[in-house]
Design a protein around this motif. Structure first.
Motif, PDB file in Angstrom:
ATOM      1  N   ALA A   1       0.830  -1.210   0.000  1.00  0.00           N
ATOM      2  CA  ALA A   1       0.000   0.000   0.000  1.00  0.00           C
ATOM      3  C   ALA A   1       0.863   1.259   0.000  1.00  0.00           C
ATOM      4  O   ALA A   1       0.503   2.277  -0.595  1.00  0.00           O
ATOM      5  CB  ALA A   1      -0.924   0.000   1.212  1.00  0.00           C
TER       6      ALA A   1
ATOM      7  N   LYS B   1       4.197  -3.988 -10.595  1.00  0.00           N
ATOM      8  CA  LYS B   1       3.009  -3.156 -10.399  1.00  0.00           C
ATOM      9  C   LYS B   1       2.019  -3.231 -11.558  1.00  0.00           C
ATOM     10  O   LYS B   1       0.840  -2.899 -11.389  1.00  0.00           O
ATOM     11  CB  LYS B   1       3.436  -1.691 -10.190  1.00  0.00           C
TER      12      LYS B   1
ATOM     13  N   ASN C   1       2.638   1.199  -3.743  1.00  0.00           N
ATOM     14  CA  ASN C   1       1.756   1.220  -4.908  1.00  0.00           C
ATOM     15  C   ASN C   1       0.332   1.544  -4.472  1.00  0.00           C
ATOM     16  O   ASN C   1      -0.598   0.761  -4.690  1.00  0.00           O
ATOM     17  CB  ASN C   1       1.795  -0.144  -5.623  1.00  0.00           C
ATOM     18  N   PRO C   2       0.125   2.717  -3.843  1.00  0.00           N
ATOM     19  CA  PRO C   2      -1.181   3.030  -3.232  1.00  0.00           C
ATOM     20  C   PRO C   2      -2.347   3.027  -4.216  1.00  0.00           C
ATOM     21  O   PRO C   2      -3.453   2.605  -3.873  1.00  0.00           O
ATOM     22  CB  PRO C   2      -0.971   4.411  -2.609  1.00  0.00           C
ATOM     23  N   ASN C   3      -2.105   3.484  -5.419  1.00  0.00           N
ATOM     24  CA  ASN C   3      -3.197   3.596  -6.395  1.00  0.00           C
ATOM     25  C   ASN C   3      -3.286   2.399  -7.337  1.00  0.00           C
ATOM     26  O   ASN C   3      -4.182   2.321  -8.170  1.00  0.00           O
ATOM     27  CB  ASN C   3      -3.044   4.883  -7.204  1.00  0.00           C
ATOM     28  N   GLY C   4      -2.323   1.480  -7.201  1.00  0.00           N
ATOM     29  CA  GLY C   4      -2.357   0.285  -8.029  1.00  0.00           C
ATOM     30  C   GLY C   4      -3.440  -0.674  -7.569  1.00  0.00           C
ATOM     31  O   GLY C   4      -3.884  -0.639  -6.416  1.00  0.00           O
ATOM     32  N   MET C   5      -3.867  -1.563  -8.474  1.00  0.00           N
ATOM     33  CA  MET C   5      -4.937  -2.492  -8.151  1.00  0.00           C
ATOM     34  C   MET C   5      -4.444  -3.580  -7.194  1.00  0.00           C
ATOM     35  O   MET C   5      -3.457  -4.266  -7.465  1.00  0.00           O
ATOM     36  CB  MET C   5      -5.481  -3.140  -9.421  1.00  0.00           C
TER      37      MET C   5
ATOM     38  N   ARG D   1     -12.999  -3.010  -8.397  1.00  0.00           N
ATOM     39  CA  ARG D   1     -11.591  -2.710  -8.547  1.00  0.00           C
ATOM     40  C   ARG D   1     -11.165  -1.977  -7.276  1.00  0.00           C
ATOM     41  O   ARG D   1     -11.615  -0.858  -7.009  1.00  0.00           O
ATOM     42  CB  ARG D   1     -11.317  -1.840  -9.784  1.00  0.00           C
TER      43      ARG D   1
ATOM     44  N   SER E   1      -8.056  -0.521  -4.920  1.00  0.00           N
ATOM     45  CA  SER E   1      -6.643  -0.139  -4.903  1.00  0.00           C
ATOM     46  C   SER E   1      -5.994  -0.630  -3.611  1.00  0.00           C
ATOM     47  O   SER E   1      -6.671  -0.974  -2.637  1.00  0.00           O
ATOM     48  CB  SER E   1      -6.494   1.369  -5.009  1.00  0.00           C
ATOM     49  N   TYR E   2      -4.671  -0.619  -3.586  1.00  0.00           N
ATOM     50  CA  TYR E   2      -3.963  -1.040  -2.378  1.00  0.00           C
ATOM     51  C   TYR E   2      -4.267  -0.116  -1.203  1.00  0.00           C
ATOM     52  O   TYR E   2      -4.401  -0.562  -0.058  1.00  0.00           O
ATOM     53  CB  TYR E   2      -2.456  -1.100  -2.631  1.00  0.00           C
ATOM     54  N   GLN E   3      -4.375   1.178  -1.473  1.00  0.00           N
ATOM     55  CA  GLN E   3      -4.702   2.111  -0.394  1.00  0.00           C
ATOM     56  C   GLN E   3      -6.078   1.802   0.183  1.00  0.00           C
ATOM     57  O   GLN E   3      -6.256   1.746   1.412  1.00  0.00           O
ATOM     58  CB  GLN E   3      -4.654   3.546  -0.919  1.00  0.00           C
ATOM     59  N   GLU E   4      -7.062   1.573  -0.693  1.00  0.00           N
ATOM     60  CA  GLU E   4      -8.414   1.254  -0.237  1.00  0.00           C
ATOM     61  C   GLU E   4      -8.442  -0.075   0.521  1.00  0.00           C
ATOM     62  O   GLU E   4      -9.080  -0.192   1.576  1.00  0.00           O
ATOM     63  CB  GLU E   4      -9.365   1.176  -1.439  1.00  0.00           C
TER      64      GLU E   4
END
Length: 611
Positions: free
Chosen positions: A52, A250, A55-59, A67, A69-72
């Motif tokens: 996270a 990523k 790559n916070p915005n990566g899937m 979908r 993201s890692y942050q979510e």
């Protein structure tokens, strides 16, 4: 196996240039797998937080139209972790999870891992007595049940050792937007945690390698399922070993249709994704017809497999999806040599990361050098020893020690128990002891008995051959013969039931077969076979239901009253070999067992039925 599949030093050296670019990261992974520092940051929760951060915005997770993201994903897992912390849950507590493949399952596992709570990953094929045993065995403090499994859970609820307020329910929808309406006497988990804190809990950094992460259930060799202890250190071995060898990044997505209650899906595939800060795309259950379409739509570059899955894909008619995708890598186990090259060529796969490991075992192999037709290389201390299949035990020499096999010979795979390759064992200490071999090559040494027969193909590479003893593998699952025998023997018209696995040409693993000796005065006719099948369907997962039934008058046993299975396996379901015994088969799509004639046997043998 062709001698061309044997691994020599020359072949090994020849392969090195093709992986030279990968070696630096592989060495990093090796360092991770060998890390024994109890104070270092480690574990599944740490891996999620690291991904996270980088790559916070990566899937992180893809599922149907979701979908995430890692942050979510990390924040969602934190809400669950902080909620259970507020209730007083702590390191070492156990929560039973009964849910099919979907994002909520991974969120729950990650959240619990961050606070050191152990997830008991219940096999969703289980029901009735087997389900009750699996849950009660680990003494959970709570159970989290998906809506899709709730009816099965309720049928067993009165027999479970769980407090009434400790049952959490998760709706079978995208619970980020709709938490659903929970049944009475349950708590709606995703609704409860909506307002929980989203920050990383401080407990993540207190997790040590020896702390428990999962209970993963294995049939083992006898009786009901055993709960194998899987700690954070073992997860990191997969994270570093498989993830840093497969080397997703990523931009990669690994497609997983394997059940996440098994280590291949949960540990190997998800661990590989986390190691590369990559996404994991989930499907609830495997579908051969939808597989390559999903791969294309998810833009997957890798997938997780077991051997049977690959055969099903080869059985599908050719289509434009076969090559119209970005997928070049696969990771899993059980890809048989007879379909290995055909699969790679048809679907354009360049790297087969075949591996060998077990939930409870202490050694592993992986195809790090990308050879064909091998379960790979192992740097761990192991041996392949001569094995007597009739006696069901390793052969010892006059001095009482075991005998290593030579190159191109088949034997029993055993793993040496050391500080770096410990045997963590089962919840039942007596079952742990029965899996240990003592005084193998010298007095005092100890080895774990994998129960697997492998072929030594040279240069620390092996090829899987078969399971031994009272467990066989069918449809990617281990089947305990003792468990099936006990269920069949509970019928009043059955005096003895002997269960074993038999080969069906063109399939992987062993199909279940039972030799039944009727109670004196009883006749097993079509009506009794119907009762038998209904009884099996009510008490066993589909993969464990015997495909073949043999009715015999007497049961052969050894001097120590063990069933004589060797001859039964050899005779299998061939009507020309069973004298006057009756044979029956549960043919594909059939609703009843039917008599096996010479013509039926011929059709099965020549692949006119697709099991």
């Amino acid at each position: 196996m062709s001698k061309n599949n044997q691994i020599s030093l020359n072949r090994f050296v020849y392969q090195l240039p093709s992986i030279a670019k990968k070696l630096p990261k592989m060495l990093q992974g090796l360092i991770i797998t060998q890390n024994s520092n109890a104070k270092s940051e480690t574990g599944l929760g740490w891996a999620v937080e690291k991904a996270a951060k980088h790559n916070p915005n990566g899937m992180a997770v893809l599922y149907q139209d979701c979908r995430i993201s890692y942050q979510e994903f990390n924040r969602w897992a934190n809400q669950l972790a902080n909620y259970f912390l507020s209730l007083g849950f702590q390191k070492g507590d156990v929560v039973a999870l009964l849910m099919e493949n979907r994002p909520e399952l991974l969120v729950v596992v990650a959240g619990l891992a961050k606070i050191g709570v152990v997830s008991a990953l219940i096999n969703t094929s289980q029901s009735g007595r087997v389900l009750e045993h699996s849950i009660n065995l680990v003494k959970p403090k709570a159970a989290i049940v998906g809506q899709e499994m709730y009816d099965v859970f309720v049928e067993s609820q009165q027999s479970l050792e769980l407090a009434g307020n400790a049952i959490y329910w998760v709706a079978d929808v995208d619970t980020r937007s709709d938490t659903g309406c929970e049944p009475q006497n349950t708590q709606n988990l995703m609704n409860i945690i909506k307002n929980a804190a989203q920050y990383n809990p401080v407990t993540t950094n207190t997790i040590c390698g020896h702390d428990g992460l999962f209970f993963i259930y294995t049939s083992g060799t006898t009786g009901l399922p055993k709960a194998a202890i899987f700690n954070h250190a073992r997860f990191m071995k997969a994270y570093g070993g498989f993830g840093y060898t497969l080397q997703l990044d990523k931009n990669d997505i690994i497609y997983v249709t394997l059940p996440l209650y098994h280590a291949t899906g949960m540990v190997v595939c998800w661990g590989s994704a986390l190691a590369g800060y990559s996404g994991i795309a989930l499907r609830r259950k495997f579908s051969a017809s939808a597989f390559w379409k999903d791969v294309t739509e998810f833009q997957a570059t890798a997938f997780g497999y077991v051997g049977e899955l690959c055969r099903y894909l080869l059985d599908t008619p050719p289509s434009s999806y076969d090559r119209n995708h970005q997928l070049t890598k696969m990771i899993g186990n059980g890809l048989r040599p007879n379909i290995w090259m055909e699969f790679k060529q048809r679907f354009g796969v360049k790297q087969v990361m075949e591996f060998y490991a077990s939930s409870e075992g202490n050694i592993g192999f992986s195809n790090v050098f990308n050879f064909d037709n091998t379960m790979g290389f192992s740097p761990m201390p192991y041996a392949v020893v001569k094995y007597d299949e009739v006696a069901g035990e390793p052969i010892r020499n006059k001095q009482g020690y075991m005998i290593p096999v030579k190159r191109n010979e088949v034997g029993l795979l055993i793993g040496k128990i050391t500080k770096r390759t410990p045997f963590d064992g089962y919840t039942d200490a007596s079952k742990s002891q029965s899996s240990i071999l003592n005084d193998v090559f010298k007095k005092g040494d100890r080895y774990f008995n994998t129960g697997d027969l492998v072929k030594n193909i040279g240069f620390r590479h092996t090829q899987f051959v078969d399971r031994t003893g009272d467990t066989f593998r069918w449809k990617g699952e281990n089947v305990s013969t003792t468990e099936v025998e006990n269920i069949i023997s509970s019928l009043p018209f059955v005096q003895d039931a002997v269960v074993y696995g038999v080969e069906i040409p063109g399939t992987n693993g062993r199909a279940g077969m039972v030799a039944i000796t009727p109670t004196i005065g009883e006749v097993v006719d079509s009506m009794r076979l119907s009762v038998l099948l209904n009884h099996l369907k009510s008490n066993l997962p589909r993969y464990a239901i015997p495909i073949f039934v043999r009715i015999r008058q007497n049961t052969e046993t050894t001097a120590t009253f063990k069933y004589q299975k060797h001859n039964l396996k050899q005779e299998a379901f061939n009507p020309t070999k069973v004298d006057s015994d009756q044979l029956f088969a549960l043919l594909p799509k059939a609703t009843q067992y039917c008599h096996i004639s010479i013509e039926t046997y011929d059709a099965i043998y020549h692949g006119r039925y697709r099991f």
